[in-house]
Structure formats: C-alpha cells, structure tokens
Design a protein around this motif. Sequence first.
Motif, mmCIF file in Angstrom:
data_model
loop_
_atom_site.group_PDB
_atom_site.id
_atom_site.type_symbol
_atom_site.label_atom_id
_atom_site.label_comp_id
_atom_site.label_asym_id
_atom_site.label_seq_id
_atom_site.Cartn_x
_atom_site.Cartn_y
_atom_site.Cartn_z
ATOM 1 N N ARG A 147 0.835 -1.196 0.000
ATOM 2 C CA ARG A 147 0.000 0.000 0.000
ATOM 3 C C ARG A 147 0.871 1.247 0.000
ATOM 4 N NH1 ARG A 147 -2.431 1.696 4.227
ATOM 5 N NH2 ARG A 147 -1.549 0.035 5.490
ATOM 6 N N VAL A 150 3.422 2.475 2.897
ATOM 7 C CA VAL A 150 3.748 1.325 3.757
ATOM 8 C C VAL A 150 5.225 1.345 4.177
ATOM 9 C CG1 VAL A 150 4.355 -0.296 1.879
ATOM 10 C CG2 VAL A 150 3.381 -1.175 4.005
ATOM 11 N N LYS A 152 7.783 1.342 1.458
ATOM 12 C CA LYS A 152 8.452 0.585 0.388
ATOM 13 C C LYS A 152 9.752 1.268 -0.045
ATOM 14 C CE LYS A 152 5.929 0.065 -3.321
ATOM 15 N NZ LYS A 152 6.516 0.913 -4.360
ATOM 16 N N LYS A 259 7.696 -1.159 9.635
ATOM 17 C CA LYS A 259 7.488 -0.222 10.755
ATOM 18 C C LYS A 259 7.373 -0.939 12.111
ATOM 19 C CE LYS A 259 5.303 3.003 7.538
ATOM 20 N NZ LYS A 259 4.353 4.073 7.297
ATOM 21 N N SER A 298 12.222 -2.908 10.055
ATOM 22 C CA SER A 298 12.081 -1.472 10.327
ATOM 23 C C SER A 298 13.175 -0.740 9.574
ATOM 24 C CB SER A 298 12.228 -1.186 11.821
ATOM 25 O OG SER A 298 12.541 0.191 11.999
HETATM 26 P P1 GDP Z 1 6.135 4.303 0.351
HETATM 27 O O1 GDP Z 1 5.058 5.246 -0.060
HETATM 28 O O2 GDP Z 1 5.612 2.935 0.558
HETATM 29 O O3 GDP Z 1 7.337 4.330 -0.556
HETATM 30 O O4 GDP Z 1 6.618 4.763 1.820
HETATM 31 P P2 GDP Z 1 7.867 5.623 2.294
HETATM 32 O O5 GDP Z 1 9.103 4.808 2.313
HETATM 33 O O6 GDP Z 1 7.911 6.894 1.506
HETATM 34 O O7 GDP Z 1 7.450 5.889 3.814
HETATM 35 C C1 GDP Z 1 6.211 6.479 4.148
HETATM 36 C C2 GDP Z 1 6.323 7.110 5.531
HETATM 37 O O8 GDP Z 1 6.558 6.086 6.511
HETATM 38 C C3 GDP Z 1 7.490 8.084 5.659
HETATM 39 O O9 GDP Z 1 7.079 9.128 6.512
HETATM 40 C C4 GDP Z 1 8.586 7.264 6.317
HETATM 41 O O10 GDP Z 1 9.477 8.048 7.065
HETATM 42 C C5 GDP Z 1 7.776 6.333 7.220
HETATM 43 N N1 GDP Z 1 8.451 5.043 7.417
HETATM 44 C C6 GDP Z 1 8.886 4.220 6.449
HETATM 45 N N2 GDP Z 1 9.439 3.108 6.986
HETATM 46 C C7 GDP Z 1 9.356 3.252 8.328
HETATM 47 C C8 GDP Z 1 9.765 2.424 9.429
HETATM 48 O O11 GDP Z 1 10.316 1.331 9.306
HETATM 49 N N3 GDP Z 1 9.482 2.914 10.692
HETATM 50 C C9 GDP Z 1 8.856 4.101 10.889
HETATM 51 N N4 GDP Z 1 8.638 4.477 12.151
HETATM 52 N N5 GDP Z 1 8.474 4.888 9.871
HETATM 53 C C10 GDP Z 1 8.711 4.478 8.605
#
Ligand code: GDP
Length: 322
Positions: A147, A150, A152, A259, A298
């Motif tokens: 999603r 998430v 990614k 996460k 994470s």
């Molecule tokens: P994408 O849209 O699936 O590519 O997601 P992103 O990698 O851009 O992350 C979306 C949001 O979730 C961002 O604000 C990230 O900082 C946060 N985030 C991503 N991975 C983690 C994680 O492992 N832990 C935490 N706490 N936040 C995360």
Amino acid sequence: MILSQLPRFHLSIFTKPPSSSLSSPHFNFLNHRSNPPVSLARTIFSFAPKSNLATVEPIPLPVVSDSSDMDEAPVEISLDKLFIPPETDISGDDPSSLTARILKGSNIVLSRYARDAQVAQADYVKSSVRTEDCPADGLPEFALVGRSNVGKSSLLNSLVRRKRLALTSKKPGKTQCINHFRINDNWYLVDLPGYGYASAPHELKQDWNTFTKDYFLNRSTLVSVFLLVDASIPPKQIDLDYASWLGQNQVPMTMVFTKCDKRKKKKNGGKRPEENIKEFQDLIQGFFETTPPWIMTSSVTNQGRDEILLHMAQLRNYWLKH
Ligand code: GDP
C-alpha cells in the motif's frame, strides 16, 4: 514427513543467524542461470501439502522484535508454521541448532543456498509500463509491492544502503511503472506501484491492478513477490485481498512487515506489531497451502535488513540451480 519426526521442544528465534552466512564464498551462479517457465517458478517453493502437517501438534515458538520492552509477552508460532526451504532437512536438528537456523524476527529457516547476500552495487536500470518491456537478460528478480505509504521506498533504500535510490521510482511518471534496479550486476530488485492510494481515481486504481497482476502472472524471472504490510496498524482489507489474490494464483510470496519499531500502543490502535502480525497471519491462513515466509522489518532501526537479503539469496540461488 520431516516435521513429524521432530521431538517436541520449545524453541527461541531470538538468535541471530551465523554471521558467516553473509560473507560466504562467492558462488558463480551466472553459469547456472536458467529461466524456468512460470509454472515451474511457482512450484519450486511449494512444500508438503497442509494435510501432512495436520498431525503435528503446534509447538510454541517465541518471536521477538528488537523491542527493549521486557514486559511484553512473546508472540508464539508453531513449528508447522515455519517456512522450510526446499532441499532443507531439519529432522536432524536439535533445538539449539534449529534455533540458529531461523532468521531473527521471522518464520524462515535458512538453507544451504543462503549465501552471497551482500549488496555491493545497485543501479537504476529502467521503468517499464508493460511486462514485455522489462529487462530481457533473464536475471532473477524480487518485486516489492504494498500500500502507498507502507514504507516501500524506505525499505528499498535500506536494502541497498543508499539514502535516495528509491527516489528514482517516485519521480513524476514513474510511480505507475515497473522500476528495475540491478544489484551486483546479477539480480534485480523491482519497485512496483503502491496500491490503495486514497485520492487516486477509481479507474486509475483498477489500471494499476491489471498492470501489476499481468506482471505477477507473466514475468518468468520473478522469483518471489515481497508483499509489504504495515505492522504498526491492524490488518487492512486491501492487504488481505492482495495476499489472497497472490495465494490463489500461486505466486510465490514473502510477507514483509514494516514499521516494527512503532510501538506506541495508543497511537497504533492499542496493539503491538507482533499482535498485528499474528492477526494478519490468522486471517490469511486459508489462502495458502503452506505458511508463506514472513519477516519483521524497520527502516528506522534496519531490523530485518540482513535477514531479507539472506532470504532473497537463498531463494535466488535455489531458483538459479533449478
Ligand atoms: P512508500 O510510499 O511505501 O514508498 O513509503 P515511504 O518509504 O515513503 O514511507 C512512508 C512514511 O513512513 C514516511 O514518513 C517514512 O518516514 C515512514 N516510514 C517508512 N518506513 C518506516 C519504518 O520502518 N518505521 C517508521 N517508524 N516509519 C517508517
């Protein structure tokens, strides 16, 4: 059946895999390259049918993340819920040696194919809008999907230890593409469009589905899909639907729970990541003949990073040999 020969015992999967596994000797798998037809690619990771496991009593296995909260009770999984790679015999393992073979924070047993896991080089190659336009060099690949939001891109960057590599696939025009990143010049990580973005028009969402489904069904070099699921929130229907579709279509899948560092109970619906993961597992149980591999990650703490790479290495090396 291997599992039924095991004595009853309690196991812990707190233990890290042997550190040597990440730095084992180079295996010249280019010489072994082969492109099994899609049907073969789908079957090489399937194991004993569920009925064979029915006689095995569940054996609790405590699973922990990197949490420092010692008050938390560990989540338990049973021995029949382990992912045992093909050509892997655990019947001779005593509890401690089996424990050492299970990747931390996962249900994945390491096989002799788990080697050459390091990422030395990562390069963006191309963005394709159709499966036919994807690289045609026959190298094995793993697709990351989940999603929107998430985590990614964060995971992709963490896997390749590059802060901004995944930004490439976030550029305008590329968010709806199949984005290929070549690793060490001999395999691919593939970033697929995120799904379920709330403000995307319905028609566009449908298009993404058709587009990624075609890739899953027709990409002969796809070794496994890595389905990312946010472990900091309760299971979402759209993720369950995705897992169900992959299961029904026998597309090899690993579940990556993201996460897992987010442990603030109130903010996250009152459940710990381990509880959300368990609930997700229970809900998808019926979709699969055998329990698919899953792993906790994470991108903040890098939990699960080396473990994912080892798991990809064992799937890849097995695929190349068959
Ligand atoms: P994408 O849209 O699936 O590519 O997601 P992103 O990698 O851009 O992350 C979306 C949001 O979730 C961002 O604000 C990230 O900082 C946060 N985030 C991503 N991975 C983690 C994680 O492992 N832990 C935490 N706490 N936040 C995360």
